[in-house]
Design an enzyme around this catalytic site. Sequence first.
Site, short mmCIF file in Angstrom:
data_model
loop_
_atom_site.label_atom_id
_atom_site.label_comp_id
_atom_site.label_asym_id
_atom_site.label_seq_id
_atom_site.Cartn_x
_atom_site.Cartn_y
_atom_site.Cartn_z
N HIS A 1 -0.19 18.05 35.45
CA HIS A 1 0.87 17.63 34.53
C HIS A 1 2.16 17.31 35.27
CE1 HIS A 1 3.08 21.46 34.82
NE2 HIS A 1 1.91 22.08 34.78
N CYS B 1 -1.55 25.69 37.38
CA CYS B 1 -1.62 24.26 37.07
C CYS B 1 -1.13 23.43 38.26
CB CYS B 1 -0.80 23.93 35.83
SG CYS B 1 -1.58 24.44 34.28
#
Length: 232
Positions: free
Chosen positions: A191, A207
């Site tokens: 992301h 992440c």
Amino acid sequence: MTATNSLLAKLDVPAGVARGKRFAATRLIEALSASVLVAVAQAQSNSGYDPRSWTYDQGRNVLVSPGASGLTAGGEFTPEESEIPRQVVTFSEAQPKGSILINTTERRLYYMLGGGKALRYAVGVGKEGLEWSGRDTISKKKDWPDWRPPAEMRSREASKGRILPAHVAGGPNNPLGARALYIGNTLYRVHGTNQPWTVGKANSSGCIRMTNEDVIDLYDRVKVGAQIIVRH
């Protein structure tokens, strides 16, 4: 005004001095004071992410940092660029065209172009103790995704005295940034980030972070179902 008069006194500007000269001295001191206040404010805004200090340019679909480093001479905004720009590199390992390989030790993501070439991006990765590796597929993609921190993360941060919200709507102040690629059925994503200075470091909860400029570029290339490999 009291502070200005105090400075005038310290500068030994006589009360009876010509009015014009005294006025000029007063304006000089006020200008210097304003400069100091601006410098302090900039130092504070650069000390960490404050969502109130960022702006979003809808027309260009970019975030503008507190220092407005993306402001051109003409008053227009340009995208924030990564300090480690993406580039096409030679990649001899056989991987399917359109797939992704992430090397968390290098803190780099490779998008396979085929023909022995890959597009390399800088990424932020999981901090010590939150590293992981594996093989999966991109299950979905989202434009300006909402963020719902998992219960485990909220509990972990609460133990440190930091209370995370249960939900943050998508937008320029969202920690997931401009785009998100979801990895299988896991809680991990590739992301964007509203903290571009963290890219290239190991400080996420697992992440993979990219600058918003880079994740938008990758998002437009990657198809749902594409293979993704994460190596530690």
